[in-house]
Write a protein that holds these residues in place. Structure first.
Motif, PDB file in Angstrom:
ATOM      1  N   THR A  98      -0.269   4.586  -2.032  1.00  0.00           N
ATOM      2  CA  THR A  98      -1.097   5.949  -2.092  1.00  0.00           C
ATOM      3  C   THR A  98      -2.477   5.325  -2.433  1.00  0.00           C
ATOM      4  OG1 THR A  98      -0.660   6.131  -4.211  1.00  0.00           O
ATOM      5  CG2 THR A  98       0.566   7.483  -2.490  1.00  0.00           C
ATOM      6  N   HIS A  99      -3.717   6.075  -2.148  1.00  0.00           N
ATOM      7  CA  HIS A  99      -4.829   5.699  -2.716  1.00  0.00           C
ATOM      8  C   HIS A  99      -5.634   6.952  -2.579  1.00  0.00           C
ATOM      9  CE1 HIS A  99      -8.566   3.786  -3.367  1.00  0.00           C
ATOM     10  NE2 HIS A  99      -9.045   4.509  -2.190  1.00  0.00           N
ATOM     11  N   SER A 156      -7.630  11.703  -1.039  1.00  0.00           N
ATOM     12  CA  SER A 156      -6.341  11.051  -1.239  1.00  0.00           C
ATOM     13  C   SER A 156      -5.538  10.828   0.083  1.00  0.00           C
ATOM     14  CB  SER A 156      -5.428  11.926  -2.172  1.00  0.00           C
ATOM     15  OG  SER A 156      -5.912  12.096  -3.338  1.00  0.00           O
ATOM     16  N   SER A 214     -14.520   4.625  -1.149  1.00  0.00           N
ATOM     17  CA  SER A 214     -13.319   3.646  -0.719  1.00  0.00           C
ATOM     18  C   SER A 214     -12.650   4.265   0.320  1.00  0.00           C
ATOM     19  CB  SER A 214     -12.529   3.216  -1.863  1.00  0.00           C
ATOM     20  OG  SER A 214     -11.774   4.506  -2.396  1.00  0.00           O
ATOM     21  N   LYS A 253     -10.602   1.208   1.240  1.00  0.00           N
ATOM     22  CA  LYS A 253      -9.238   0.872   1.242  1.00  0.00           C
ATOM     23  C   LYS A 253      -8.462   1.515   2.638  1.00  0.00           C
ATOM     24  CE  LYS A 253      -8.563  -0.912  -2.798  1.00  0.00           C
ATOM     25  NZ  LYS A 253      -9.317  -2.280  -2.832  1.00  0.00           N
ATOM     26  N   PHE A 306       0.796  -1.367   0.075  1.00  0.00           N
ATOM     27  CA  PHE A 306      -0.104  -0.073  -0.094  1.00  0.00           C
ATOM     28  C   PHE A 306       0.871   1.159  -0.009  1.00  0.00           C
ATOM     29  CE2 PHE A 306      -2.456   3.274   1.187  1.00  0.00           C
ATOM     30  CZ  PHE A 306      -3.930   3.038   1.387  1.00  0.00           C
TER      31      PHE A 306
END
Ligand code: SF4
Lengths: 476, 195
Positions: free
Chosen positions: B6-7, B136, B63, B90, B4
């Motif tokens: 960035t998301h 983000s 998410s 996430k 993991f």
């Protein structure tokens, strides 16, 4: 500088420590049940890993089993699959299992202490948050998730960050009729549900020392309800007397060695806790919850609070939501709240002492019309002992249902559930929305309050009951 | 476990404190013996309410969950983490997580990002006035960003490292097998066994 009880036990179990990493902690006893273990065994199978120490592992069936017709196949096919999966896994990996129908079957936190497997100075884990119960013996005991269950199965260790320590000192003695349950509910209302976050808590002081092992287990059990990682009580003569002679207790020379070691498991006089809370037991009264988390409680003699009783905006909203869910109005005396179902049982209050107390209160009375009382022993051993003492007859004569061992109505998973809108007085530990069944409304109470409530059909203490000729029940 | 870093995804404002695991997934949904399929139980009771945030189409693809303090209190059920992940979450952002939930999230690869209470308030306002807006999260830099909100989050270094590397905990521990064996050789004889 001296060390706390928690620090001593922790230090004895560090396999490896390195800067910037959590300690690798050895686990003395790993308890397992059907709900949180299937995916862990699956993980082992996928990776081709064995259980490292089946001889330090014990499984029982409790959450998902019925408390009637336990000699027949489980009716719900999904529940049956889960229980059968545990049986298959235990057989395949060589883990000792006490299945439904076995004399040692029961709630995992009742079974461990009862067998004498729970001992001072141990590290005990289970995929269940109420593993904190075992801390009553001076063990470090905490709940873990399924990935951690797999980790312990594979390695008999767990990477764990060193927790902070807190002392909760309860001075004075509990008044007559006020129990360990009232003590811990009072504490949680005082600290809030997040007050113990990140701490291993040591309960100490006169009121704690005066508790039986059953009472100590009730207090440690609910440590998780105020966010603590674990709760502990230093072992003393009460602890040793409880363990001695149990099936898995040390014997002969081992017993002497064990006692010598256990006596060192006390917090040193010059040890420093990261935080301290002090309470006075002598002012405590029967305590009950009105809301949807265990911190939302008041004395039985008080009224239902409202949003205006709180300063904090989040508390105001939480109170409003809780009252709506519970179908209660602010200002209603707690004693006026009528209940449909009373549940005596669970790992909080399902031990023999609890059943004796319930029987003592209810003897000579009848369960109120329109109310049902479910009495569910925490284990088969508890059930058999209660039947030996004739407690089952007292319950049946009063019109209560006498059940088989398991978690039962503590959680809405097995067939024992509340229906939507149904209200319960429950000796269990959680009053979350839907905990005892979808839409069910739960008031957490002590055993004497539960028994008296069953008789009057509304929240009550034994003092509210009419005298029974020839009965010795009392309370306040 | 996947690494993991960035998301970025749709942020879901959950204006609730003390979201316990019985709310995240009620016990009746825990009977499966697999690790998947738990999304049907996620917030089951609340999803009966048509106005519940996840029932609104703008948030359905969410998410990144933004919740009030004491998220994940209650039972140790890792199913709570799986239900969130199975649904598609996430990241969960909260001012305070229950210990067991945080531990479970770290193991399963769900990022539990702890931020200041004020950040949650601002995120809630932003996500409610811009339904469907994204959040983000950068695990390397430990930052969270949405609209003109830019702040840092807390996560312990060890969990962060494991998530960044996508490392399996058991594999790491088995690498210390000699230490475990040495410890076992010294355990006192009076300790109980089950077999
Ligand atoms: S009795 Fe209730 S709290 Fe205790 S282990 Fe069973 S479900 Fe959990």
């Amino acid at each position: 500088m001296g060390r706390t009880l928690a620090e001593k036990v922790w230090d004895e179990h560090v396999v490896r420590s390195a800067a910037g990493e959590p300690d690798l902690l050895y686990i003395d006893l790993h308890l397992i049940h059907e709900v949180t273990s299937p995916q862990a065994f699956d993980g082992l199978r996928l990776a081709g890993r064995p259980v490292r120490r089946p001889d330090l592992t014990l499984a029982t069936e409790d959450h998902n089993v019925p408390t009637v017709d336990w000699d027949k196949p489980i009716a719900d096919p999904v529940s049956r699959t889960q229980v059968e999966t545990l049986r298959k896994n235990a057989a395949e990996f060589g883990v000792r299992l006490h299945p439904l129908g076995d004399v040692e079957q029961g709630i995992v936190h009742v079974v461990g202490p009862q067998l004498g497997l729970t001992q001072p100075g141990m590290t005990i884990v289970c995929g269940d948050s109420h593993t904190s119960t075992h801390g009553a013996f001076g063990a470090i005991a905490f709940g873990i998730g399924t990935s951690e269950v797999e980790h312990v199965l594979a390695t008999q260790t767990l990477p764990q960050a060193r927790p902070k320590t807190m002392a909760v000192t309860v001075n004075g003695s509990l008044p007559d009729g006020v129990t360990a349950k009232d003590l811990v509910l009072t504490l949680i209302a005082h600290t809030g549900t997040g007050g113990g976050q990140g701490y291993v808590v040591e309960y100490r002081g006169q009121a704690i020392e005066e508790l039986s092992m059953e009472g100590r287990m009730t207090v440690c059990n609910m440590s998780i309800e105020w966010g603590a990682k674990a709760g502990m009580i230093a072992p003393d003569q009460t602890t040793f007397d409880y363990i001695e002679g149990r099936p898995e207790a040390p014997k002969g020379a081992d017993w002497d060695a064990a006692i010598a070691h256990w006596k060192t498991l006390v917090t040193d006089a010059d040890a420093v806790f990261d935080k301290e809370v002090v309470l006075d037991a002598s002012t405590m009264t029967p305590f009950v919850t009105w809301g949807t988390n265990p911190g939302q409680g008041v004395p039985l003699g008080a009224t239902v609070p409202g949003p205006d009783d709180f300063e904090d905006a989040t508390d105001k909203i939480a109170t409003e939501k809780a009252l709506e869910y519970m179908g209660l109005e602010a200002g209603t005396p707690m004693r006026d709240i009528e209940v449909d179902t009373v549940f005596v049982g669970s790992c909080t209050n399902g031990r023999i002492e609890d059943l004796r107390l319930a029987a003592e209160v209810i003897k000579g009375h009848k369960v109120a019309g329109g109310t049902r009382l479910l009495v569910v022993p925490g284990s088969v051993r508890v059930r058999l002992q209660a039947e030996d003492e004739g407690l089952d007859l007292v319950f049946k004569e009063a019109g209560a249902e006498w059940r088989g061992a398991g978690c039962s109505m503590c959680l809405g998973m097995n067939p024992d559930q509340l229906t939507p809108g149904e209200r319960s007085a429950s000796t269990s530990n959680r009053n979350f929305e839907g905990r005892q069944g979808k839409g069910g409304r739960t008031h957490l109470v002590s055993v004497p309050v539960a028994a008296a409530t069953a008789v009057r059909g509304r929240l009550s203490s034994p003092a509210d009951l009419p005298a029974v000729t020839g009965s010795t029940s009392e309370g306040n | 476990m996947d690494a993991f870093t960035t998301h970025t995804g749709v942020g879901v404002p959950l204006r609730r404190s003390n979201v316990d695991t019985d709310q995240i997934i009620p016990a009746v949904y825990l009977k499966r013996v697999t690790r998947t399929g738990f999304e049907d139980g996620l917030f089951a009771a609340w999803r009966n309410d048509p106005t519940f945030v996840l029932n609104r189409s703008e948030y359905a693809a969410g998410s990144v969950l933004v919740a009030g303090p004491d998220f994940g209190t209650g039972s140790s059920r890792e199913h709570a983490v799986w239900a969130l992940q199975n649904y598609g979450f996430k990241v969960v952002i909260s001012p305070r997580f229950a210990d067991i939930f945080r531990g479970n999230a770290g193991k399963a690869g769900l990022l539990a990002a702890q931020v200041d209470d004020k950040v949650v308030q601002r995120l809630w306002e932003h996500l409610e006035s811009n339904p469907g807006a994204t959040v983000s999260v950068d695990l390397e830099a430990k930052t969270v960003q949405a609209g003109d909100i830019q702040d840092s989050f807390d996560i312990d270094d060890y969990t962060r490292w494991r998530l960044l590397e996508g490392l399996d905990d058991i594999g790491i521990t088995l690498g210390h097998d000699a230490d475990i064996a040495a410890y076992e050789a010294e355990r006192p004889a009076f300790k109980p066994v089950t077999a």
